[in-house]
Design an enzyme around this catalytic site. Structure first.
Site, PDB file in Angstrom:
ATOM      1  N   ASP A  88      74.233 -86.491  14.643  1.00  0.00           N
ATOM      2  CA  ASP A  88      74.624 -87.641  13.957  1.00  0.00           C
ATOM      3  C   ASP A  88      73.838 -87.955  12.734  1.00  0.00           C
ATOM      4  O   ASP A  88      72.704 -87.245  12.556  1.00  0.00           O
ATOM      5  CB  ASP A  88      74.906 -88.897  14.847  1.00  0.00           C
ATOM      6  CG  ASP A  88      75.904 -89.843  14.382  1.00  0.00           C
ATOM      7  OD1 ASP A  88      76.358 -89.810  13.274  1.00  0.00           O
ATOM      8  OD2 ASP A  88      76.121 -90.883  15.055  1.00  0.00           O
ATOM      9  N   ASP A 123      79.130 -91.295   7.128  1.00  0.00           N
ATOM     10  CA  ASP A 123      80.162 -92.295   7.141  1.00  0.00           C
ATOM     11  C   ASP A 123      79.782 -93.805   6.744  1.00  0.00           C
ATOM     12  O   ASP A 123      78.584 -94.121   7.503  1.00  0.00           O
ATOM     13  CB  ASP A 123      81.078 -92.161   8.156  1.00  0.00           C
ATOM     14  CG  ASP A 123      80.586 -92.112   9.487  1.00  0.00           C
ATOM     15  OD1 ASP A 123      79.820 -91.486   9.757  1.00  0.00           O
ATOM     16  OD2 ASP A 123      81.073 -92.957  10.420  1.00  0.00           O
ATOM     17  N   CYS A 275      76.484 -89.105  44.879  1.00  0.00           N
ATOM     18  CA  CYS A 275      75.593 -88.332  43.993  1.00  0.00           C
ATOM     19  C   CYS A 275      74.282 -87.515  44.663  1.00  0.00           C
ATOM     20  O   CYS A 275      73.637 -88.315  45.832  1.00  0.00           O
ATOM     21  CB  CYS A 275      75.462 -88.782  42.721  1.00  0.00           C
ATOM     22  SG  CYS A 275      73.795 -89.537  42.276  1.00  0.00           S
TER      23      CYS A 275
END
Ligand code: GUN
Ligand code: ZN
Length: 649
Positions: A88, A123, A275
């Protein structure tokens, strides 16, 4: 290049290649904070099989040590990960901290120089509260930066974020303009605040108006979507990638993520999870563990990736809507979001497959808003040709197939007069001969419907009784109805279920008047000895169609394809390919999406198609898995499974 492997409506299982490896979607990219490697990428590969992750180039650039190491030996070395790394750009930091001192091209160059596989443009983060004017001006800047960044991308893939705030017109413009650029991945941005505040219905508007104009052959990433609770909804809307810092942030606060929400470890009496972490610790051991934060982070990733796998399987099975309904039941604002999603009926119907392998399940009142229902109702009215009969009887919903349930009632009615038969079904009024076609036979709906659905159903029946049905209508009431028919008729009638069935299915599947085109000659049927169902349809001795036992629709044989091709003008039912590749299809090879030049805009996934060359010469028939926009856009994978090549006579 995105390859479509399975789909259910807009949701899809795809695969794309980056410089580093192949990424299977939908998937979650764990966010790696290079300052804080709670679970290392290497551990993530071993424990979760991750193919891709996302990290932040701005954080790396800001830190002298990280920057130097990244520049010197590359990002993959820095993170000790050889899969796909997306970076990013620092935009999110501007959302959190305000302005950040960054140049849009400089950060692209930096991402390139550290060897990012997918770099992101800088952006402008539009906040949900931003006014239209500001959102629009900021979008102009984002688009300008996207353009510059694409020019500068070199051999790095570029992620061009879709912005526009909560305004549908701006999201559409953002998507439309971005799709004109050579962008490799579309993140939908500016949505984190919506998810944090659980404004999921607005999130649906944002994603759906973005998706509407995005090039379908490019993967879509939902920025900041990291909670398993909304993966299914996001996938249902056609998002391919998610990213999560939540697994680590939540763990840091002692919070555990589950597919139905979040819980504090401290408040748990037991561990409601299968899990490896929860299976190997008691709740007390977990509470007391010195490395609790890491254990919780691992649990959170397990919960996330398990949900991703469930979503994938639901897509393959064609059950994602039902699955999402069960997830959305966990929060009223998610139910509201799904209701909002259902309102995008026109879009949803475009992607709705002709049929599914598994039955349609009524799960909640929202099931009735599904495109499976709405399109079927529309198609019956628009495409079905009613036989010319003076009377029609409407049977109430009953056991399926209807024609078998009512076999005696039909016989007795016909003995009294010339009657046709409809069923007041869950899917609206349907001619009884469509009873083996999807979704009628392949559905499980309750005997008693909610009041709102009942009303909608009755309103439609009333509306059609007024201006659609031919003849005089009688709602079935047993002997009384038989007496009535006798009273109204002077002689017995006729009812050829098989002929009615093939005509109705042909019109419904291929379009109005297709039955007239296909069944001109002498029509004979071959039926299954075991089930009595229609198998093959012959016209003047030529095998033109086969009826599938699974969904009650036809597969097109070359002789049938020729009839439709001759009678229907282009581009009806067509998929148009180059002459150079058409010869391969003529030999029976599948049509790769990249060779498609154009196609009928009304095709839906699962439709039978006529493969033609640019001179409209018929070269093959087969089945499409894609709609027109996808056939044109996708550059990898099979678009049409060809069943038969067709050589000219
Ligand atoms: N991370 C979360 N939201 C956003 C966004 O809108 N843009 C960028 N670049 N990153 C994000
Ligand atoms: Zn667990």
């Amino acid at each position: 290049m995105l390859e479509l492997r399975h789909r259910d409506g807009q949701s899809r299982i795809c695969r794309f290649k980056t410089r580093s490896n192949t990424v299977d979607t939908p998937t979650l990219l764990p966010v790696i904070n290079p300052n804080l490697l709670l679970i290392t990428p290497k551990e993530m590969v071993e424990e979760f099989g991750i193919q891709a992750l996302i990290t932040n180039s701005y954080i790396i650039k800001k830190n002298d040590d990280l920057r130097d190491r990244a520049l010197k030996s590359g990002l993959h070395d820095l993170l000790d990960f050889d899969g796909t790394i997306m970076t990013d750009s620092g935009t999110f930091q501007s959302h959190i901290y305000g302005e950040v001192p960054l140049d849009p091209l400089e950060i692209i160059e930096f991402q390139k120089s550290i060897g990012s596989d997918i770099g992101t443009i800088l952006d402008i983060f539009t906040e949900p509260e931003d006014k239209h004017d500001k959102a629009s001006k900021d979008l102009d800047i984002t688009l300008e930066r996207a353009k510059m960044s694409v020019e500068a991308k070199g051999d790095m893939m570029i992620a061009g974020t879709i912005q526009g705030g909560v305004f549908k017109d701006l999201r559409e413009r953002s998507a439309e303009e971005s799709s004109k650029l050579d962008i490799d991945l579309f993140p939908i941005g500016g949505v984190v605040p919506l998810m944090e505040k659980q404004h999921y219905a607005t999130l649906v508007d944002v994603v759906m108006s973005s998706k509407k104009h995005l090039d379908p052959g490019i993967p879509v990433h939902l920025f900041g979507c990291g909670h398993p609770l909304i993966f299914s909804l996001a996938a249902l809307m056609g998002c391919d990638l998610f990213d999560s810092a939540a697994y680590a942030k939540f763990a840091n606060k002692g919070r555990m993520m589950f597919p139905d929400g979040t819980r504090f470890l401290e408040e748990l009496e037991t561990l409601p999870c299968e899990c490896p972490i929860c299976s190997s610790h008691s709740v007390q051991e977990l509470k007391d563990a010195p490395d609790k934060e890491k254990l919780l982070a691992r649990h959170n990733l397990h919960a996330s990736f398990a949900e991703i796998r469930r979503v994938r399987q639901a897509i393959v099975e064609g059950h994602l809507w039902e699955f999402t309904e069960t997830r959305c039941r966990n929060h009223p604002s998610l139910m509201e979001a799904l209701r909002r999603f259902a309102k995008y009926q026109d879009t949803l119907e475009k992607y709705e497959p002709l049929s599914r392998d598994l039955a349609f399940l009524h799960n909640s009142s929202l099931s009735y808003q599904r495109p499976t229902v709405s399109r079927f109702k529309k198609r019956v009215v628009q495409r079905y040709e009613q036989p010319d009969k003076p009377i029609y009887v409407i049977f109430p919903e009953s056991n399926k197939p209807y024609s078998r349930t009512h076999v005696d009632n039909i016989k007795n009615s016909i003995a009294q007069g010339d009657v046709h038969f409809w069923v007041d079904s869950y899917f609206g009024p349907v001619p009884i001969e469509l009873d083996e076609a999807y979704p009628l036979a392949q559905s499980m709906t309750p005997d008693r419907l909610e009041g709102t659905i009942l009303k909608e159903k009755n309103d439609l029946l009333k509306e059609l009784s007024e201006d659609y049905f031919k003849g005089q209508g009688i709602y079935w009431e047993g002997q009384e109805t038989l007496d009535n028919i006798g009273f109204l008729s002077s002689e017995p009638g006729s009812f050829d279920l098989d002929m009615l069935r093939i005509r109705a299915v042909a019109d419904l599947q291929f379009g109005k008047d297709s039955a007239d085109i296909l069944f001109k000659g002498e029509v004979t049927l071959k039926k299954s000895r075991k089930t009595g169902k229609i198998r093959n349809v012959m016209a003047d001795g030529d095998h033109i169609l086969s009826m599938r036992a699974g969904d009650g629709f036809f597969t097109l044989k070359p002789a049938g394809a020729k009839l439709l091709h001759k009678a229907l003008p282009s581009p009806k039912l067509r998929v148009i390919v180059d002459k150079e590749t058409a010869v391969f299809n003529q030999d029976g090879l599948n049509v790769f999406a990249k060779f498609v030049i154009d196609a009928d805009p009304e095709l839906i996934p699962g439709d039978e198609v006529l493969v033609v060359d640019t001179d409209d010469k018929l070269v093959a028939c087969g089945r499409t898995s894609m709609i027109r926009d996808e056939l044109i856009s996708f550059k990898a994978g099979i678009g049409i499974k060809v069943r038969d090549g067709i050589k000219s006579d």
